[in-house]
Design a protein around this motif. Structure first.
Motif, PDB file in Angstrom:
ATOM      1  N   SER A   7     -16.683  -8.376  29.668  1.00 25.09           N
ATOM      2  CA  SER A   7     -16.246  -9.870  31.340  1.00 25.09           C
ATOM      3  C   SER A   7     -16.657  -9.461  32.057  1.00 25.09           C
ATOM      4  N   ASN A   8     -16.456 -10.642  33.075  1.00 25.67           N
ATOM      5  CA  ASN A   8     -16.802 -11.033  34.261  1.00 25.67           C
ATOM      6  C   ASN A   8     -15.842 -10.580  35.673  1.00 25.67           C
ATOM      7  N   HIS A   9     -14.656 -11.038  34.911  1.00 26.76           N
ATOM      8  CA  HIS A   9     -13.645 -10.235  35.414  1.00 26.76           C
ATOM      9  C   HIS A   9     -12.478  -9.560  35.544  1.00 26.76           C
ATOM     10  N   GLN A  10     -13.378  -8.538  34.866  1.00 24.41           N
ATOM     11  CA  GLN A  10     -12.771  -7.048  35.084  1.00 24.41           C
ATOM     12  C   GLN A  10     -12.905  -6.198  36.149  1.00 24.41           C
ATOM     13  N   PRO A  11     -13.968  -5.692  36.757  1.00 26.59           N
ATOM     14  CA  PRO A  11     -13.965  -4.789  37.544  1.00 26.59           C
ATOM     15  C   PRO A  11     -14.337  -3.708  36.932  1.00 26.59           C
ATOM     16  N   GLY A  12     -15.579  -3.127  36.209  1.00 24.21           N
ATOM     17  CA  GLY A  12     -15.782  -1.586  35.685  1.00 24.21           C
ATOM     18  C   GLY A  12     -15.833  -1.641  34.281  1.00 24.21           C
ATOM     19  N   LEU A  13     -15.677  -2.354  33.869  1.00 23.95           N
ATOM     20  CA  LEU A  13     -15.230  -2.953  32.109  1.00 23.95           C
ATOM     21  C   LEU A  13     -17.129  -3.163  32.047  1.00 23.95           C
ATOM     22  N   ILE A  14     -17.274  -2.566  31.011  1.00 26.38           N
ATOM     23  CA  ILE A  14     -18.092  -2.964  30.456  1.00 26.38           C
ATOM     24  C   ILE A  14     -18.588  -3.314  28.849  1.00 26.38           C
ATOM     25  N   PHE A  15     -17.240  -2.719  28.579  1.00 25.78           N
ATOM     26  CA  PHE A  15     -17.719  -2.252  27.125  1.00 25.78           C
ATOM     27  C   PHE A  15     -16.496  -2.325  25.773  1.00 25.78           C
ATOM     28  N   MET A  16     -16.251  -3.542  25.074  1.00 26.92           N
ATOM     29  CA  MET A  16     -14.958  -4.008  25.111  1.00 26.92           C
ATOM     30  C   MET A  16     -15.229  -4.030  22.803  1.00 26.92           C
ATOM     31  N   PRO A  17     -13.488  -3.596  22.129  1.00 27.18           N
ATOM     32  CA  PRO A  17     -14.370  -3.586  21.316  1.00 27.18           C
ATOM     33  C   PRO A  17     -14.858  -4.727  20.212  1.00 27.18           C
ATOM     34  N   GLY A  18     -15.253  -3.688  19.108  1.00 24.05           N
ATOM     35  CA  GLY A  18     -15.533  -4.897  18.371  1.00 24.05           C
ATOM     36  C   GLY A  18     -15.392  -5.959  17.508  1.00 24.05           C
ATOM     37  N   SER A  19     -16.018  -6.972  16.869  1.00 24.39           N
ATOM     38  CA  SER A  19     -15.729  -8.443  16.231  1.00 24.39           C
ATOM     39  C   SER A  19     -15.285  -7.376  14.814  1.00 24.39           C
ATOM     40  N   GLU A  20     -14.227  -7.760  14.135  1.00 22.10           N
ATOM     41  CA  GLU A  20     -13.640  -8.511  13.298  1.00 22.10           C
ATOM     42  C   GLU A  20     -14.858  -7.891  12.174  1.00 22.10           C
ATOM     43  N   GLU A 327      -0.875   6.857  22.270  1.00 21.41           N
ATOM     44  CA  GLU A 327      -2.172   6.387  22.042  1.00 21.41           C
ATOM     45  C   GLU A 327      -2.614   5.179  20.697  1.00 21.41           C
ATOM     46  N   LEU A 328      -2.205   4.763  20.158  1.00 24.70           N
ATOM     47  CA  LEU A 328      -2.065   3.968  19.677  1.00 24.70           C
ATOM     48  C   LEU A 328      -2.007   2.539  20.059  1.00 24.70           C
ATOM     49  N   SER A 329      -1.409   2.408  20.878  1.00 31.97           N
ATOM     50  CA  SER A 329      -0.634   1.098  21.716  1.00 31.97           C
ATOM     51  C   SER A 329      -1.087   0.741  22.537  1.00 31.97           C
ATOM     52  N   SER A 330      -1.837   1.611  23.255  1.00 41.74           N
ATOM     53  CA  SER A 330      -2.715   0.828  24.439  1.00 41.74           C
ATOM     54  C   SER A 330      -4.236   1.038  24.370  1.00 41.74           C
ATOM     55  N   GLN A 331      -4.607   0.532  24.667  1.00 41.77           N
ATOM     56  CA  GLN A 331      -5.899  -0.379  24.731  1.00 41.77           C
ATOM     57  C   GLN A 331      -7.532   0.518  24.987  1.00 41.77           C
ATOM     58  N   HIS A 332      -7.924   1.012  24.226  1.00 43.18           N
ATOM     59  CA  HIS A 332      -8.711   1.694  25.306  1.00 43.18           C
ATOM     60  C   HIS A 332      -9.891   1.059  25.751  1.00 43.18           C
ATOM     61  N   GLN A 333     -11.133   1.105  26.473  1.00 40.35           N
ATOM     62  CA  GLN A 333     -12.329   0.380  26.500  1.00 40.35           C
ATOM     63  C   GLN A 333     -13.148   0.964  27.885  1.00 40.35           C
ATOM     64  N   ILE A 334     -14.344   0.692  27.666  1.00 38.05           N
ATOM     65  CA  ILE A 334     -15.658   1.512  28.299  1.00 38.05           C
ATOM     66  C   ILE A 334     -15.515   0.871  29.619  1.00 38.05           C
ATOM     67  N   GLY A 335     -16.335   1.114  30.103  1.00 37.98           N
ATOM     68  CA  GLY A 335     -16.160   1.054  31.751  1.00 37.98           C
ATOM     69  C   GLY A 335     -17.383   1.988  32.881  1.00 37.98           C
ATOM     70  N   LEU A 336     -17.510   1.365  34.252  1.00 38.23           N
ATOM     71  CA  LEU A 336     -19.009   2.061  34.407  1.00 38.23           C
ATOM     72  C   LEU A 336     -18.105   2.407  36.291  1.00 38.23           C
ATOM     73  N   ALA A 337     -18.765   2.992  36.691  1.00 38.79           N
ATOM     74  CA  ALA A 337     -18.509   3.030  38.205  1.00 38.79           C
ATOM     75  C   ALA A 337     -19.568   3.726  38.512  1.00 38.79           C
ATOM     76  N   VAL A 338     -19.776   3.217  39.950  1.00 41.66           N
ATOM     77  CA  VAL A 338     -21.124   3.699  40.668  1.00 41.66           C
ATOM     78  C   VAL A 338     -20.775   5.197  42.033  1.00 41.66           C
ATOM     79  N   SER A 339     -21.700   5.719  41.756  1.00 47.33           N
ATOM     80  CA  SER A 339     -21.018   6.805  43.252  1.00 47.33           C
ATOM     81  C   SER A 339     -22.028   5.792  45.130  1.00 47.33           C
ATOM     82  N   ALA A 340     -21.183   5.727  45.733  1.00 46.48           N
ATOM     83  CA  ALA A 340     -21.602   5.834  46.736  1.00 46.48           C
ATOM     84  C   ALA A 340     -22.641   6.469  47.467  1.00 46.48           C
TER      85      ALA A 340
END
Length: 353
Positions: A7-20, A327-340
């Motif tokens: 997604s290009n619209h969510q800062p940090g987000l780089i990896f989302m759940p897989g397809s069906e 745990e199961l009603s919130s969505q977990h996705q993977i993000g990236l942050a970079v140090s200053a």
């Protein structure tokens, strides 16, 4: 291989759940990222699809692998196990990891990938009327030549390398999310955490001279003071050496159930001093603003730190959205942050203006 959704619209987000049809079509969690000797980025992570046992109210399930040329754009590798996973629960119901598994540490050594993971069996735990399946989690280890096909290493406690603490001890409920650090003096340190009904989430330590036989040292970190980001305790963590000093990035949870990442330092890896950060509640990397609708407004956690050649750092993490009640009603996705730059006390989400 399957391209990850980005997604290009969510800062940090780089990896989302897989397809069906993929093993991770419901959630992805706990990135363990390596820049490998062959110049490829590899990320192991855990997750599940919606058909995985709902009685196990945890983000764990199976584990998979994704690869990348730059550590930002990822492609799934289709493993040989269920729905493309590379690691999954053991078929023997008598083992500690027969109901669910989660990867929490991977490193390269002697031409092999070493995975430390945790798992639980089908036992239903009753904690004062609250019943949960698979909560008595323990740490295990596995090795692989390619990062796809894994062989478990067998140990003493139904295959696990540590046992639960005795009744009344701080880690009697579970010993999970292990991270192992080979030390300069030939010793090994295994960091893990637990949940103590009276004290909250606590970090424990075990040590070893060979990486196989472990002796518990005990609890080494406890919850912060009232009002802090970690007042309900400390969970997942990544310990590494930076310029000779032990540095721990850890996930803390506050009284409202919001998760942020904090920092502690140590000279020996045993006795720790928390370092107050400038973010919410004294954290160094906070969840996104409450009510913002962002993908990580409820929680940031499971930090995995990668040191870059220019002296800067990357932090791979999971985010959870608001609105969930467990745990199961919130969505977990993977993000990236970079140090200053080289300052690992200040972080910005990837793509944040």
């Amino acid at each position: 291989m399957s391209n990850s959704k980005t997604s290009n619209h969510q800062p940090g987000l780089i990896f989302m759940p897989g397809s069906e049809g993929w093993w991770d079509s419901e959630r992805v969690s706990s990135p363990q990222v390596l820049f490998c000797a062959d110049g490829t980025w590899r990320m192991w992570y855990y997750g599940r699809d919606s058909s995985f046992d709902r009685e196990i109210n945890l983000p764990t399930g199976r584990c998979g692998l994704a690869i990348s040329a730059d550590g930002i754009d990822w492609q799934r590798v289709q493993g040989l196990l269920t729905r493309g996973a590379v690691f999954e629960p053991h078929p023997d119901p008598n083992r500690f990891d027969s109901a669910h598994v989660g990867v929490s540490n991977v490193y390269e050594q002697d031409g092999l990938y070493w995975m430390w993971y945790f798992g639980g069996d089908g036992t239903v735990v009753d904690r004062g009327g609250f019943k949960a399946k698979g909560l008595n989690m323990l740490p295990g280890s596995a090795i692989s030549r390619d990062g796809i096909n894994w062989v478990r290493l067998e140990s003493t406690y139904k295959g696990a390398f540590l046992d639960l603490g005795k009744p009344g001890e701080f880690d009697a409920l579970f010993c999970a999310w292990p991270q192992v650090l080979p030390d300069d003096n030939g010793m090994w340190k295994l960091y893990y955490h637990t949940l103590n009904p009276e004290k909250g989430f606590l970090v424990g330590l075990a040590v070893s001279s060979d990486g196989f036989h472990w002796q518990k040292v005990g609890q080494i970190l406890e919850p912060g003071e009232s009002g802090s980001f970690d007042e309900r305790g400390i969970g997942t963590r990544h310990v590494l050496k930076i310029k000779g000093e032990y540095v721990m990035f850890y996930e803390g949870v506050n009284s409202s159930g919001y998760h942020s990442i904090g920092l502690a330092v140590s000279e020996d890896g045993i006795h720790w001093q928390k370092v107050p950060g400038e973010q919410v509640g004294g954290s160094v990397f906070s969840h996104a603003e409450k009510g913002s609708g962002r993908w990580d407004a409820r929680a940031v956690g499971t930090p995995c730190i990668v040191a870059m050649d220019d002296g800067s750092f990357r932090m791979y993490y999971i985010g959870a959205n608001e609105g969930g009640y467990d745990e199961l009603s919130s969505q977990h996705q993977i993000g990236l942050a970079v140090s200053a730059g080289t300052n690992f006390r200040q972080w910005n989400r990837w793509g944040e203006q």
